[in-house]
Design a protein around this motif. Structure first.
Motif, PDB file in Angstrom:
ATOM      1  N   ILE A 109       0.860  -1.187   0.000  1.00 42.21           N
ATOM      2  CA  ILE A 109       0.000   0.000   0.000  1.00 42.21           C
ATOM      3  C   ILE A 109       0.898   1.239   0.000  1.00 42.21           C
ATOM      4  CG2 ILE A 109      -1.818   1.258   1.226  1.00 42.21           C
ATOM      5  CD1 ILE A 109      -2.650  -1.488   2.396  1.00 42.21           C
ATOM      6  N   TYR A 110       0.799   2.019  -1.043  1.00 41.12           N
ATOM      7  CA  TYR A 110       1.675   3.182  -1.247  1.00 41.12           C
ATOM      8  C   TYR A 110       1.610   4.158  -0.067  1.00 41.12           C
ATOM      9  CZ  TYR A 110       3.635   7.345  -3.426  1.00 41.12           C
ATOM     10  OH  TYR A 110       4.389   8.450  -3.695  1.00 41.12           O
ATOM     11  N   LEU A 111       0.424   4.426   0.449  1.00 41.84           N
ATOM     12  CA  LEU A 111       0.257   5.377   1.553  1.00 41.84           C
ATOM     13  C   LEU A 111       1.058   4.951   2.779  1.00 41.84           C
ATOM     14  CD1 LEU A 111      -1.137   7.886   2.728  1.00 41.84           C
ATOM     15  CD2 LEU A 111      -3.034   6.400   3.386  1.00 41.84           C
ATOM     16  N   ARG A 112       1.085   3.671   3.066  1.00 43.89           N
ATOM     17  CA  ARG A 112       1.852   3.178   4.219  1.00 43.89           C
ATOM     18  C   ARG A 112       3.346   3.359   3.996  1.00 43.89           C
ATOM     19  NH1 ARG A 112       1.095  -2.405   6.258  1.00 43.89           N
ATOM     20  NH2 ARG A 112       1.814  -1.493   8.204  1.00 43.89           N
ATOM     21  N   ARG A 113       3.832   3.050   2.791  1.00 39.45           N
ATOM     22  CA  ARG A 113       5.268   3.213   2.501  1.00 39.45           C
ATOM     23  C   ARG A 113       5.683   4.673   2.580  1.00 39.45           C
ATOM     24  NH1 ARG A 113       4.127   0.182  -2.009  1.00 39.45           N
ATOM     25  NH2 ARG A 113       4.828   1.871  -3.353  1.00 39.45           N
ATOM     26  N   VAL A 114       4.873   5.560   2.008  1.00 45.33           N
ATOM     27  CA  VAL A 114       5.198   6.992   2.031  1.00 45.33           C
ATOM     28  C   VAL A 114       5.167   7.528   3.454  1.00 45.33           C
ATOM     29  CG1 VAL A 114       4.354   9.261   1.326  1.00 45.33           C
ATOM     30  CG2 VAL A 114       4.536   7.440  -0.340  1.00 45.33           C
ATOM     31  N   THR A 115       4.221   7.060   4.250  1.00 41.95           N
ATOM     32  CA  THR A 115       4.160   7.477   5.653  1.00 41.95           C
ATOM     33  C   THR A 115       5.437   7.075   6.380  1.00 41.95           C
ATOM     34  OG1 THR A 115       1.750   7.306   5.692  1.00 41.95           O
ATOM     35  CG2 THR A 115       2.875   7.236   7.810  1.00 41.95           C
ATOM     36  N   PHE A 116       5.868   5.839   6.174  1.00 44.55           N
ATOM     37  CA  PHE A 116       7.100   5.384   6.809  1.00 44.55           C
ATOM     38  C   PHE A 116       8.301   6.202   6.346  1.00 44.55           C
ATOM     39  CE2 PHE A 116      11.005   2.919   6.475  1.00 44.55           C
ATOM     40  CZ  PHE A 116      11.237   2.666   7.819  1.00 44.55           C
ATOM     41  N   LEU A 117       8.416   6.423   5.037  1.00 42.44           N
ATOM     42  CA  LEU A 117       9.556   7.185   4.517  1.00 42.44           C
ATOM     43  C   LEU A 117       9.568   8.609   5.051  1.00 42.44           C
ATOM     44  CD1 LEU A 117       9.635   5.944   0.816  1.00 42.44           C
ATOM     45  CD2 LEU A 117      11.288   5.449   2.626  1.00 42.44           C
ATOM     46  N   SER A 118       8.405   9.244   5.133  1.00 45.01           N
ATOM     47  CA  SER A 118       8.323  10.614   5.660  1.00 45.01           C
ATOM     48  C   SER A 118       8.741  10.657   7.123  1.00 45.01           C
ATOM     49  CB  SER A 118       6.905  11.154   5.506  1.00 45.01           C
ATOM     50  OG  SER A 118       6.517  11.157   4.165  1.00 45.01           O
ATOM     51  N   LEU A 119       8.206   9.724   7.902  1.00 41.96           N
ATOM     52  CA  LEU A 119       8.535   9.675   9.326  1.00 41.96           C
ATOM     53  C   LEU A 119      10.023   9.397   9.529  1.00 41.96           C
ATOM     54  CD1 LEU A 119       7.320   9.615  12.227  1.00 41.96           C
ATOM     55  CD2 LEU A 119       7.259   7.136  11.969  1.00 41.96           C
ATOM     56  N   ARG A 120      10.557   8.416   8.808  1.00 45.61           N
ATOM     57  CA  ARG A 120      11.970   8.067   8.955  1.00 45.61           C
ATOM     58  C   ARG A 120      12.869   9.238   8.553  1.00 45.61           C
ATOM     59  NH1 ARG A 120      14.638   3.555   5.268  1.00 45.61           N
ATOM     60  NH2 ARG A 120      14.345   5.265   3.809  1.00 45.61           N
ATOM     61  N   THR A 121      12.505   9.952   7.503  1.00 44.58           N
ATOM     62  CA  THR A 121      13.314  11.083   7.055  1.00 44.58           C
ATOM     63  C   THR A 121      13.358  12.178   8.106  1.00 44.58           C
ATOM     64  OG1 THR A 121      12.822  10.609   4.743  1.00 44.58           O
ATOM     65  CG2 THR A 121      13.562  12.845   5.263  1.00 44.58           C
ATOM     66  N   MET A 122      12.185  12.552   8.634  1.00 42.77           N
ATOM     67  CA  MET A 122      12.144  13.627   9.638  1.00 42.77           C
ATOM     68  C   MET A 122      12.902  13.233  10.900  1.00 42.77           C
ATOM     69  SD  MET A 122       8.320  15.238   9.283  1.00 42.77           S
ATOM     70  CE  MET A 122       7.460  13.711   9.613  1.00 42.77           C
ATOM     71  N   LEU A 123      12.693  11.999  11.374  1.00 41.01           N
ATOM     72  CA  LEU A 123      13.375  11.574  12.595  1.00 41.01           C
ATOM     73  C   LEU A 123      14.875  11.388  12.372  1.00 41.01           C
ATOM     74  CD1 LEU A 123      10.756   9.109  14.108  1.00 41.01           C
ATOM     75  CD2 LEU A 123      11.261  11.451  14.811  1.00 41.01           C
ATOM     76  N   SER A 124      15.278  10.945  11.194  1.00 38.60           N
ATOM     77  CA  SER A 124      16.711  10.792  10.905  1.00 38.60           C
ATOM     78  C   SER A 124      17.411  12.146  10.885  1.00 38.60           C
ATOM     79  CB  SER A 124      16.923  10.078   9.568  1.00 38.60           C
ATOM     80  OG  SER A 124      16.458   8.759   9.645  1.00 38.60           O
ATOM     81  N   MET A 125      16.738  13.165  10.357  1.00 44.56           N
ATOM     82  CA  MET A 125      17.345  14.512  10.359  1.00 44.56           C
ATOM     83  C   MET A 125      17.611  14.960  11.789  1.00 44.56           C
ATOM     84  SD  MET A 125      15.417  16.629   7.281  1.00 44.56           S
ATOM     85  CE  MET A 125      13.939  16.817   8.227  1.00 44.56           C
ATOM     86  N   GLY A 126      16.648  14.751  12.666  1.00 44.59           N
ATOM     87  CA  GLY A 126      16.832  15.128  14.069  1.00 44.59           C
ATOM     88  C   GLY A 126      17.890  14.297  14.757  1.00 44.59           C
TER      89      GLY A 126
END
Length: 195
Positions: free
Chosen positions: A132-149
C-alpha cells in the motif's frame, strides 16, 4: 455474500481513508481555532514521536544513543512549529496514522504506543515494505524527519565521527550581518577527512 467477502479489503481501506480524512479535517479546525494551544504537538503526538524514535533508533543499537535520548521529541516539536501553518495538520495526521496503523494492519490490534518495542519495530518494518503506497510513504516521511533530528544531535555525530554543525546557514548569515568576513570551509566528515 461471497462478493462482499471478496471486496472486504477494499471496503476496509476506504473506511480507513475516510476516517483519516475526518481526522485531518478535525485537526485542521482545532489548529486554526482562536485560542489554540501554543504547543505544536499534543501530549499524545509527543508520545507517538517518542515511540517511533525509540523503535527506529533503539538504545541498544549500533549507536548507543536512543531516539528519545537524542532529543527527537523536542526536535519534532520545533520542526512542526517551523512548518507553515496550513501544512501542520498533515504532519499531525502522519503521526496519528502511525498510531492507528496496527489496528488496521496488525500485528496486534492495539495503538502503536501501547505495543511492546519488538511489535513497534515490526509495524515500522511492515510499513516500509507494504504494497500500500500510503503506508510506505508514511514510513519514509517519518523516517526522514526523525533521521534529520537524530543526525543533528551532537552525541550521535560524535559517535559516527562527524563534525556536527546543525545550523550552518544561520551561522553564515549571522557572520554576514555583523560584517565579519565569511570563510567557507569544506564540510568535515570525520577528523582529518573533508569532502
Amino acid at each position: 455474500m461471497s462478493e462482499l467477502v471478496a471486496h472486504l479489503p477494499v471496503i476496509c481501506l476506504v473506511i480507513a481513508l475516510a476516517a483519516l480524512t475526518a481526522a485531518a479535517v478535525s485537526l485542521a479546525r482545532r489548529a486554526s481555532a482562536p485560542g489554540a494551544r501554543s504547543r505544536a504537538l499534543s501530549v499524545r503526538e509527543r508520545a507517538i514521536v517518542a515511540a517511533c524514535a525509540d523503535a527506529l533508533f533503539p538504545a541498544g543499537g549500533p549507536i548507543p544513543v536512543s531516539g528519545t535520548e537524542a532529543g527527537l521529541v523536542e526536535y519534532m516539536e520545533h520542526y512542526v512549529a517551523r512548518t507553515p501553518r496550513p501544512l501542520r495538520p498533515y504532519m499531525r495526521l502522519l503521526f496519528h496514522f502511525v498510531e492507528l496503523s496496527p489496528w488496521v494492519f496488525g500485528p496486534r490490534r492495539a495503538r502503536f504506543t501501547r505495543l511492546p518495542q519488538a511489535d513497534r519495530i515490526a509495524v515500522l518494518a511492515s510499513m516500509s515494505q507494504s504494497c500500500i503506497y500510503l503506508r510506505r510513504v508514511t514510513f519514509l516521511s517519518l523516517r526522514t524527519m526523525l533521521s534529520m533530528g537524530y543526525l543533528a544531535n551532537e552525541k550521535v555525530a560524535r559517535a559516527i565521527g562527524v563534525a556536527c554543525c546543525a545550523t550552518p546557514f544561520e551561522r553564515r548569515a549571522a557572520a554576514r550581518a555583523s560584517g565579519e568576513p565569511v570563510a567557507v570551509k569544506p564540510p568535515s566528515l570525520a577528523p582529518g577527512v573533508t569532502a
